[in-house]
Scaffold this motif. Structure first.
Motif, PDB file in Angstrom:
ATOM      1  N   LEU A  87       0.838  -1.191   0.000  1.00  0.00           N
ATOM      2  CA  LEU A  87       0.000   0.000   0.000  1.00  0.00           C
ATOM      3  C   LEU A  87       0.878   1.247   0.000  1.00  0.00           C
ATOM      4  O   LEU A  87       1.834   1.324   0.773  1.00  0.00           O
ATOM      5  N   GLU A  91      -1.550   7.248   0.969  1.00  0.00           N
ATOM      6  CA  GLU A  91      -2.921   7.023   0.510  1.00  0.00           C
ATOM      7  C   GLU A  91      -3.938   7.013   1.649  1.00  0.00           C
ATOM      8  O   GLU A  91      -5.020   7.571   1.528  1.00  0.00           O
ATOM      9  N   ALA A  92      -3.617   6.425   2.744  1.00  0.00           N
ATOM     10  CA  ALA A  92      -4.574   6.289   3.845  1.00  0.00           C
ATOM     11  C   ALA A  92      -4.856   7.615   4.534  1.00  0.00           C
ATOM     12  O   ALA A  92      -5.910   7.778   5.135  1.00  0.00           O
ATOM     13  N   GLU A 120     -13.056  -0.913  -0.004  1.00  0.00           N
ATOM     14  CA  GLU A 120     -12.970  -0.285   1.305  1.00  0.00           C
ATOM     15  C   GLU A 120     -11.517  -0.152   1.718  1.00  0.00           C
ATOM     16  O   GLU A 120     -10.647  -0.898   1.263  1.00  0.00           O
ATOM     17  N   ALA A 121     -11.285   0.834   2.560  1.00  0.00           N
ATOM     18  CA  ALA A 121      -9.944   1.075   3.065  1.00  0.00           C
ATOM     19  C   ALA A 121     -10.063   1.571   4.497  1.00  0.00           C
ATOM     20  O   ALA A 121     -11.051   2.217   4.861  1.00  0.00           O
ATOM     21  N   ARG A 123      -7.517   2.759   8.127  1.00  0.00           N
ATOM     22  CA  ARG A 123      -6.222   2.931   8.778  1.00  0.00           C
ATOM     23  C   ARG A 123      -6.460   3.179  10.259  1.00  0.00           C
ATOM     24  O   ARG A 123      -7.299   3.995  10.624  1.00  0.00           O
ATOM     25  N   ASN A 136      -2.850  -0.427   8.169  1.00  0.00           N
ATOM     26  CA  ASN A 136      -3.338   0.140   6.925  1.00  0.00           C
ATOM     27  C   ASN A 136      -3.861  -1.028   6.097  1.00  0.00           C
ATOM     28  O   ASN A 136      -3.103  -1.938   5.773  1.00  0.00           O
ATOM     29  N   GLN A 138      -6.698  -2.494   2.901  1.00  0.00           N
ATOM     30  CA  GLN A 138      -7.497  -2.126   1.735  1.00  0.00           C
ATOM     31  C   GLN A 138      -8.025  -3.379   1.060  1.00  0.00           C
ATOM     32  O   GLN A 138      -7.320  -4.379   0.957  1.00  0.00           O
ATOM     33  N   ASP A 140     -10.244  -4.271  -2.498  1.00  0.00           N
ATOM     34  CA  ASP A 140     -10.792  -3.698  -3.724  1.00  0.00           C
ATOM     35  C   ASP A 140     -12.232  -4.098  -3.975  1.00  0.00           C
ATOM     36  O   ASP A 140     -12.839  -3.647  -4.936  1.00  0.00           O
TER      37      ASP A 140
END
Length: 185
Positions: A87, A91-92, A120-121, A123, A136, A138, A140
């Motif tokens: 990752l 980004e988070a 979904e993501a 952190r 962290n 993620q 898809d």
């Protein structure tokens, strides 16, 4: 509630559970600080689907890494483990904060987001008892691309040993080689 929103709340609940577990571990460590004070070890898991990379860095600069994929495990070079970036780091930080708790000696933040496609993501960041925990994760949404990076900083020598011993998918031989490389055997 939309399916994407339900799934996002599911990930938020998962992150909250992870945060609770880490917080409980930090609380336990704070209570026994005289017997197992925070140390200088960094413990990491980098995972993508069924591939897991475990990296342990000692305060003196030594490092050991192991990789498991399916039923196979082995040592890997620490630099290769660091290069296994699942990752992007920044980004988070763009995720909305859904929960924060800040008290003297404790800082907890959960950022999470999901969309209608099922992506979904999340952190989670915890700082307590001289340790920092960063999760962290993620997904898809298609069930084929799940990634996570967990980093624990400030771990003690004993916690480093336990981390290696509990590493899911690493053979006893790989665990022993990692312990030896770090001088923890």
């Amino acid at each position: 509630m939309r399916a994407g929103a339900q799934k996002a709340w599911g990930l938020r609940a998962l992150c909250a559970a992870l945060a609770g577990i880490a917080l409980a571990a930090c609380s336990a460590d704070m209570q026994v600080a005289d017997t197992d004070p925070p140390g200088g070890y960094t413990l990491e898991v980098r995972a993508e689907n069924d591939v897991k990379v475990y990296l342990v860095s000692a305060p003196d600069g030594r490092a050991a890494a192991g990789r498991s994929a399916g039923d196979v495990s082995g040592l890997m070079e620490p630099e290769a483990a660091r290069a296994f970036t699942v990752l992007p780091e920044g980004e988070a930080s763009e995720l909305p904060e859904v929960m924060a708790l800040r008290l003297p000696g404790l800082d907890l933040s959960i950022r999470a987001e999901g969309d209608a496609s099922g992506a979904e993501a999340a952190r989670v960041a915890i700082s307590a008892g001289g340790r920092q925990v960063h999760v962290n994760a993620q997904d898809d949404g298609d069930g084929g691309n799940e990634r996570a990076h967990v980093r624990i900083q400030g771990a003690s020598e004993q916690e480093a040993r336990e981390f290696i011993a509990d590493a899911d998918g690493l053979s006893a031989e790989t665990q022993a080689e990692m312990l030896a490389a770090l001088g923890l055997n």
